[in-house]
Design a protein around this motif. Structure first.
Motif, PDB file in Angstrom:
ATOM      1  N   PRO A 134      14.240  -6.780  -8.512  1.00  0.00           N
ATOM      2  CA  PRO A 134      14.587  -5.780  -7.499  1.00  0.00           C
ATOM      3  C   PRO A 134      15.048  -6.449  -6.210  1.00  0.00           C
ATOM      4  O   PRO A 134      14.723  -7.606  -5.927  1.00  0.00           O
ATOM      5  N   GLY A 135      15.824  -5.702  -5.428  1.00  0.00           N
ATOM      6  CA  GLY A 135      16.297  -6.231  -4.157  1.00  0.00           C
ATOM      7  C   GLY A 135      17.416  -5.385  -3.615  1.00  0.00           C
ATOM      8  O   GLY A 135      17.735  -4.309  -4.145  1.00  0.00           O
ATOM      9  N   ALA A 136      18.044  -5.855  -2.528  1.00  0.00           N
ATOM     10  CA  ALA A 136      19.136  -5.101  -1.905  1.00  0.00           C
ATOM     11  C   ALA A 136      20.035  -6.048  -1.136  1.00  0.00           C
ATOM     12  O   ALA A 136      19.602  -7.098  -0.660  1.00  0.00           O
ATOM     13  N   ALA A 137      21.307  -5.645  -1.026  1.00  0.00           N
ATOM     14  CA  ALA A 137      22.295  -6.405  -0.246  1.00  0.00           C
ATOM     15  C   ALA A 137      23.418  -5.468   0.137  1.00  0.00           C
ATOM     16  O   ALA A 137      23.695  -4.480  -0.553  1.00  0.00           O
ATOM     17  N   CYS A 138      24.076  -5.762   1.264  1.00  0.00           N
ATOM     18  CA  CYS A 138      25.204  -4.956   1.742  1.00  0.00           C
ATOM     19  C   CYS A 138      26.491  -5.765   1.636  1.00  0.00           C
ATOM     20  O   CYS A 138      26.542  -6.930   2.070  1.00  0.00           O
ATOM     21  N   VAL A 139      27.526  -5.137   1.079  1.00  0.00           N
ATOM     22  CA  VAL A 139      28.817  -5.787   0.875  1.00  0.00           C
ATOM     23  C   VAL A 139      29.909  -4.879   1.428  1.00  0.00           C
ATOM     24  O   VAL A 139      29.822  -3.650   1.313  1.00  0.00           O
ATOM     25  N   THR A 140      30.939  -5.470   2.025  1.00  0.00           N
ATOM     26  CA  THR A 140      32.056  -4.679   2.538  1.00  0.00           C
ATOM     27  C   THR A 140      32.572  -3.726   1.468  1.00  0.00           C
ATOM     28  O   THR A 140      32.868  -4.134   0.349  1.00  0.00           O
ATOM     29  N   ALA A 141      32.675  -2.431   1.835  1.00  0.00           N
ATOM     30  CA  ALA A 141      32.994  -1.390   0.859  1.00  0.00           C
ATOM     31  C   ALA A 141      34.324  -1.634   0.158  1.00  0.00           C
ATOM     32  O   ALA A 141      34.426  -1.527  -1.068  1.00  0.00           O
ATOM     33  N   LYS A 142      35.365  -1.953   0.916  1.00  0.00           N
ATOM     34  CA  LYS A 142      36.685  -2.133   0.298  1.00  0.00           C
ATOM     35  C   LYS A 142      36.684  -3.311  -0.663  1.00  0.00           C
ATOM     36  O   LYS A 142      37.212  -3.230  -1.777  1.00  0.00           O
ATOM     37  N   VAL A 168      28.406  -6.194 -16.563  1.00  0.00           N
ATOM     38  CA  VAL A 168      28.598  -6.984 -15.342  1.00  0.00           C
ATOM     39  C   VAL A 168      27.232  -7.507 -14.920  1.00  0.00           C
ATOM     40  O   VAL A 168      26.282  -6.728 -14.752  1.00  0.00           O
ATOM     41  N   ASN A 169      27.119  -8.816 -14.762  1.00  0.00           N
ATOM     42  CA  ASN A 169      25.880  -9.437 -14.294  1.00  0.00           C
ATOM     43  C   ASN A 169      25.977  -9.668 -12.798  1.00  0.00           C
ATOM     44  O   ASN A 169      26.922 -10.323 -12.322  1.00  0.00           O
ATOM     45  N   VAL A 170      25.026  -9.117 -12.070  1.00  0.00           N
ATOM     46  CA  VAL A 170      25.052  -9.180 -10.604  1.00  0.00           C
ATOM     47  C   VAL A 170      23.809  -9.911 -10.117  1.00  0.00           C
ATOM     48  O   VAL A 170      22.679  -9.572 -10.507  1.00  0.00           O
ATOM     49  N   THR A 171      24.025 -10.899  -9.256  1.00  0.00           N
ATOM     50  CA  THR A 171      22.923 -11.686  -8.704  1.00  0.00           C
ATOM     51  C   THR A 171      23.124 -11.863  -7.209  1.00  0.00           C
ATOM     52  O   THR A 171      24.237 -12.184  -6.752  1.00  0.00           O
ATOM     53  N   TYR A 172      22.064 -11.650  -6.440  1.00  0.00           N
ATOM     54  CA  TYR A 172      22.089 -11.904  -4.997  1.00  0.00           C
ATOM     55  C   TYR A 172      21.234 -13.136  -4.730  1.00  0.00           C
ATOM     56  O   TYR A 172      20.043 -13.171  -5.035  1.00  0.00           O
ATOM     57  N   PHE A 173      21.892 -14.171  -4.156  1.00  0.00           N
ATOM     58  CA  PHE A 173      21.169 -15.428  -3.931  1.00  0.00           C
ATOM     59  C   PHE A 173      21.773 -16.145  -2.731  1.00  0.00           C
ATOM     60  O   PHE A 173      22.995 -16.325  -2.641  1.00  0.00           O
ATOM     61  N   GLY A 193      22.367 -15.323   0.357  1.00  0.00           N
ATOM     62  CA  GLY A 193      23.346 -14.616   1.199  1.00  0.00           C
ATOM     63  C   GLY A 193      24.650 -14.274   0.519  1.00  0.00           C
ATOM     64  O   GLY A 193      25.565 -13.772   1.174  1.00  0.00           O
ATOM     65  N   ALA A 194      24.770 -14.515  -0.780  1.00  0.00           N
ATOM     66  CA  ALA A 194      26.007 -14.191  -1.489  1.00  0.00           C
ATOM     67  C   ALA A 194      25.696 -13.315  -2.697  1.00  0.00           C
ATOM     68  O   ALA A 194      24.650 -13.464  -3.339  1.00  0.00           O
ATOM     69  N   LEU A 195      26.610 -12.395  -2.982  1.00  0.00           N
ATOM     70  CA  LEU A 195      26.474 -11.536  -4.158  1.00  0.00           C
ATOM     71  C   LEU A 195      27.435 -12.051  -5.222  1.00  0.00           C
ATOM     72  O   LEU A 195      28.654 -12.076  -5.010  1.00  0.00           O
ATOM     73  N   GLU A 196      26.893 -12.460  -6.334  1.00  0.00           N
ATOM     74  CA  GLU A 196      27.710 -12.998  -7.413  1.00  0.00           C
ATOM     75  C   GLU A 196      27.857 -11.963  -8.520  1.00  0.00           C
ATOM     76  O   GLU A 196      26.879 -11.371  -8.975  1.00  0.00           O
ATOM     77  N   LEU A 231      30.700 -12.795  -3.235  1.00  0.00           N
ATOM     78  CA  LEU A 231      31.049 -11.980  -2.082  1.00  0.00           C
ATOM     79  C   LEU A 231      30.055 -12.184  -0.947  1.00  0.00           C
ATOM     80  O   LEU A 231      28.833 -12.252  -1.175  1.00  0.00           O
ATOM     81  N   ALA A 232      30.586 -12.260   0.275  1.00  0.00           N
ATOM     82  CA  ALA A 232      29.733 -12.373   1.453  1.00  0.00           C
ATOM     83  C   ALA A 232      28.961 -11.072   1.647  1.00  0.00           C
ATOM     84  O   ALA A 232      29.430  -9.981   1.289  1.00  0.00           O
ATOM     85  N   THR A 233      27.772 -11.158   2.216  1.00  0.00           N
ATOM     86  CA  THR A 233      26.919  -9.986   2.389  1.00  0.00           C
ATOM     87  C   THR A 233      26.413  -9.882   3.824  1.00  0.00           C
ATOM     88  O   THR A 233      26.544 -10.808   4.625  1.00  0.00           O
ATOM     89  N   ILE A 234      25.848  -8.725   4.125  1.00  0.00           N
ATOM     90  CA  ILE A 234      25.143  -8.474   5.383  1.00  0.00           C
ATOM     91  C   ILE A 234      23.714  -8.098   5.016  1.00  0.00           C
ATOM     92  O   ILE A 234      23.470  -7.430   4.005  1.00  0.00           O
ATOM     93  N   ASP A 235      22.785  -8.478   5.841  1.00  0.00           N
ATOM     94  CA  ASP A 235      21.369  -8.220   5.571  1.00  0.00           C
ATOM     95  C   ASP A 235      21.136  -6.722   5.379  1.00  0.00           C
ATOM     96  O   ASP A 235      21.483  -5.904   6.230  1.00  0.00           O
ATOM     97  N   ALA A 236      20.525  -6.363   4.250  1.00  0.00           N
ATOM     98  CA  ALA A 236      20.276  -4.956   3.939  1.00  0.00           C
ATOM     99  C   ALA A 236      19.302  -4.313   4.925  1.00  0.00           C
ATOM    100  O   ALA A 236      19.273  -3.074   5.056  1.00  0.00           O
ATOM    101  N   ASP A 237      18.511  -5.099   5.618  1.00  0.00           N
ATOM    102  CA  ASP A 237      17.582  -4.546   6.610  1.00  0.00           C
ATOM    103  C   ASP A 237      18.316  -3.901   7.778  1.00  0.00           C
ATOM    104  O   ASP A 237      17.735  -3.090   8.508  1.00  0.00           O
ATOM    105  N   ASP A 238      19.594  -4.259   7.963  1.00  0.00           N
ATOM    106  CA  ASP A 238      20.383  -3.683   9.052  1.00  0.00           C
ATOM    107  C   ASP A 238      21.003  -2.333   8.691  1.00  0.00           C
ATOM    108  O   ASP A 238      21.578  -1.656   9.545  1.00  0.00           O
ATOM    109  N   PHE A 239      20.878  -1.935   7.423  1.00  0.00           N
ATOM    110  CA  PHE A 239      21.482  -0.677   6.992  1.00  0.00           C
ATOM    111  C   PHE A 239      20.724   0.495   7.608  1.00  0.00           C
ATOM    112  O   PHE A 239      19.491   0.534   7.575  1.00  0.00           O
TER     113      PHE A 239
END
Length: 361
Positions: A63-71, A85-90, A92-95, A105-113
């Motif tokens: 479990p976890g969370a990450a924010c990625v630019t919508a476009k 699709v295999n998705v991994t957040y590690f 600061g990057a979402l693979e 992909l670059a991410t933003i801290d999900a705590d800021d959402f």
């Protein structure tokens, strides 16, 4: 965060959430989609006025969370091949991995959402998706595009007397569409952008649950929930605008008159797209005149009253006629300075009425 999800499901929830993201925001977090993985995967986005959460099944191992630019996220997920699709957040990057494709992909801290209102204790009522979509489509077009006038850049959704009505006006025209519903009395002035998102959901859903909690309207269907803040301005007393008496009435075939208006509008008054609408014994005549010439269309009409003429915006007439759900429509009018009322001449589950104000040409 680590999960595996089917590409089509991933693309679906990202697309549904992306409509609420603000890609021009000065706060970067508002232009992102928050991916949260727990029992399933939820894509969330908000511009602080509209918020969307779309959930899909997934095999979540961490479990976890990450924010990625919508476009960026939307473009990438749509481009991935069908399949898992295999998705991994590690770090600061979402693979994202699918077949031989790999993205970081670059991410933003999900705590800021931003935190948002939730529909706790909501009294939900269901509307068939096709009916809700029809009501919104047949009423929202008359709303103003001027967002500095929030009471006009919105649609009034009103549940009363066993009917759900959508009402909008820009001050030059008024549109009302309604359907029968089993719902409590409610009234919500919903901004046009939120209406567009709710309609997008209703277009692909068999049934949509709706609730109003405080100053927020919620709509949910098929794992997606939309919440939108209501406009706080007072809506116009629209029922007072509806003419109670009509000196003249003519019934016409919608497609025929729309085609004639389109032809006459080629020579309509510049900028205003104004045309003349004339009634005479046995005929409805449309006339467009500008410095380049004149266009006249005459349609047969079952009318035997006094001659009548008024000016009208051709685009407004086309929008009103296009909103009708029946092939035959009734046009009712008073004197040449009175508003023109257009409504369906035969019964339909979705009742539609439009009023177009006259204009001087």
């Amino acid at each position: 965060m680590k999960f595996t999800i089917q590409q089509q499901e991933f693309a679906r929830i990202v697309a549904r959430a992306s409509g609420a993201a603000d890609r021009k925001a000065t706060m970067p977090i508002l232009g992102t989609i928050r991916l949260g993985a727990d029992a399933g995967v939820t894509a969330s986005a908000t511009d602080l006025y509209i918020g969307t959460d779309a959930t899909a099944q997934a095999d979540v191992t961490e479990p976890g969370a990450a924010c990625v630019t919508a476009k960026t996220l939307g473009d990438v997920v749509r481009a991935l091949p069908h399949g898992s699709v295999n998705v991994t957040y590690f770090k600061g990057a979402l693979e994202l991995r699918s077949g031989k494709s790999k993205y970081k992909l670059a991410t933003i801290d999900a705590d800021d959402f931003p935190a948002r209102e939730t529909p706790d204790g909501a009294e939900w009522w269901a509307v068939p998706g096709a009916d809700l979509s029809s009501v919104l489509a047949s009423s929202a077009f008359a709303a103003s595009a001027d967002e500095t006038r929030p009471h006009l850049a919105a649609v009034l959704l009103e549940s009363r007397g066993g009917r759900l009505r959508g009402v909008s006006t820009d001050g030059h025209r008024l549109a009302i569409a309604s359907i029968a519903v089993d719902a409590p009395d409610a009234r919500a002035l919903v901004p046009s952008r939120a209406i567009a998102e709710i309609r997008r959901l209703s277009d692909v859903s068999e049934s949509v649950d709706v609730a109003v909690v405080g100053d927020v309207i919620f709509a949910r269907a098929d794992g997606t929930t939309i919440g939108a803040k209501l406009a706080q301005d007072a809506f116009v007393p629209y029922e007072k605008v509806i003419p109670s008496k009509h000196a003249r009435e003519v019934r016409i075939l919608r497609e025929d008159v729309m085609a004639a208006i389109k032809r006459v509008a080629l020579l309509a008054a510049d900028k205003s797209t104004g045309i003349r609408v004339e009634l005479g014994p046995g005929a409805l005549t449309l006339r467009g005149v500008n410095e380049r010439g004149e266009a006249v269309e005459e349609l047969s009409a079952d009318y035997a009253g006094k001659a009548w003429s008024t000016g009208a915006n051709a685009r407004y007439l086309l929008d009103a006629l296009g909103a009708m759900r029946t092939e035959d429509v009734a046009v009712k009018c008073g004197d040449e300075l009175a508003p023109m009322l257009i409504e369906q001449a035969s019964s339909h589950d979705v009742e539609v009425m439009c009023i177009v104000m006259p204009m001087r040409i």
